[in-house]
Design an enzyme around this catalytic site. Structure first.
Site, PDB file in Angstrom:
ATOM      1  N   ARG A 104       0.842  -1.193   0.000  1.00  0.00           N
ATOM      2  CA  ARG A 104       0.000   0.000   0.000  1.00  0.00           C
ATOM      3  C   ARG A 104       0.879   1.245   0.000  1.00  0.00           C
ATOM      4  O   ARG A 104       1.733   1.411   0.869  1.00  0.00           O
ATOM      5  CB  ARG A 104      -0.880  -0.013   1.262  1.00  0.00           C
ATOM      6  N   THR A 108      -0.863   7.597  -0.978  1.00  0.00           N
ATOM      7  CA  THR A 108      -2.171   7.504  -1.656  1.00  0.00           C
ATOM      8  C   THR A 108      -3.046   6.395  -1.058  1.00  0.00           C
ATOM      9  O   THR A 108      -4.245   6.340  -1.320  1.00  0.00           O
ATOM     10  CB  THR A 108      -1.983   7.189  -3.151  1.00  0.00           C
ATOM     11  N   ASP A 200      -5.799 -10.334  11.847  1.00  0.00           N
ATOM     12  CA  ASP A 200      -4.886 -10.265  10.694  1.00  0.00           C
ATOM     13  C   ASP A 200      -4.583 -11.683  10.209  1.00  0.00           C
ATOM     14  O   ASP A 200      -3.902 -12.457  10.894  1.00  0.00           O
ATOM     15  CB  ASP A 200      -3.593  -9.544  11.096  1.00  0.00           C
ATOM     16  N   ASP A 203      -0.764 -12.612   9.850  1.00  0.00           N
ATOM     17  CA  ASP A 203      -0.090 -12.808  11.150  1.00  0.00           C
ATOM     18  C   ASP A 203      -0.536 -14.103  11.803  1.00  0.00           C
ATOM     19  O   ASP A 203       0.273 -14.828  12.391  1.00  0.00           O
ATOM     20  CB  ASP A 203      -0.388 -11.632  12.093  1.00  0.00           C
TER      21      ASP A 203
HETATM   22  N1  URA Z   1      -6.748  -8.183   6.294  1.00  0.00           N
HETATM   23  C1  URA Z   1      -6.766  -9.026   7.367  1.00  0.00           C
HETATM   24  O1  URA Z   1      -5.879  -9.856   7.523  1.00  0.00           O
HETATM   25  N2  URA Z   1      -7.779  -8.917   8.246  1.00  0.00           N
HETATM   26  C2  URA Z   1      -8.783  -8.028   8.110  1.00  0.00           C
HETATM   27  O2  URA Z   1      -9.683  -7.994   8.939  1.00  0.00           O
HETATM   28  C3  URA Z   1      -8.733  -7.158   6.982  1.00  0.00           C
HETATM   29  C4  URA Z   1      -7.708  -7.262   6.105  1.00  0.00           C
END
Ligand code: URA
Length: 209
Positions: A104, A108, A200, A203
């Site tokens: 990302r 922007t 996530d 992770d």
């Molecule tokens: N990416 C993720 O790993 N979890 C989310 O909730 C949103 C994007």
């Protein structure tokens, strides 16, 4: 307009509950994502085309069906998409696997492609783009742009959990790409996480923080 399919098979929903649970550790999380990817692959391949061939069983001749359509390409979006690849390959072992990596732009906030490696016969394959989460839709949209730029014409998108915002953005950007999900959640929070989601995905899959 792209169709949205929610796979509400009891096995998928059961496993997804444990994937979402914050007490589920990396090993179990990884295994469950793998299992759900296999189950979703079973559903997503329902429309594969078949042709008749003649074979001989030990008892006699018969006409029977084999797959006839285009070959499959699986495209995980780095890095969390990797967690779903092996589960799909269990059902489609001859599929080729390409990769799309995006980051990302801090100014922007737009996803920028930093790595793309696709099978050489892009025009001849049906692609399944995979990422466990469809949040804003930015990565999915850009990954599909990357594929289309290189000649892909038949693309499906598959994820575990989607936010309505991401589904709408993806449908608007790519009305020809059907979306296959295990659960449609409530919304995104201010940090771009899906609520209630699963946290996530990268992770949790790789044990990083
Ligand atoms: N990416 C993720 O790993 N979890 C989310 O909730 C949103 C994007």
């Amino acid at each position: 307009m792209a169709k949205v399919y929610v796979f509400d098979h009891p096995l998928i929903q059961h496993k997804l509950t444990y994937i979402r649970d914050k007490e589920t550790g990396t090993k179990d999380f990884r295994e469950l994502v793998d299992e759900v990817a296999t189950l979703m692959a079973f559903e997503i391949t329902r429309d594969m085309s078949l042709e008749e061939v003649e074979i001989e069983t030990p008892i006699g001749l018969m006409k029977s069906k084999v797959l006839s359509g285009k070959k499959i390409g699986i495209i995980p979006i780095l890095r969390a998409g990797i967690g779903m690849v092996d589960g799909i390959l269990k059902l489609i072992p001859a599929a080729k696997v390409g990769h799309v990596g995006l980051y990302r732009d801090p100014k922007t906030l737009q996803p920028i492609e930093y790595y793309v490696k696709l099978p050489s016969d892009v025009e001849e394959r049906d692609f399944i783009v995979i990422d466990p989460m469809l949040a804003t839709g930015g990565s999915a949209i850009e990954a599909i742009n990357s594929l289309k730029k290189r000649g892909a014409t038949h693309i499906k998108f598959m994820c575990l959990v989607a936010a309505p915002e991401g589904v709408k953005a993806l449908q608007d950007a790519h009305p020809d790409v059907d979306i296959y999900i295990a659960a449609l959640d409530e919304k995104l929070n201010d940090h771009g996480y899906i609520v209630p989601g699963l946290g996530d995905a990268g992770d949790r899959l790789f044990g990083t923080k």
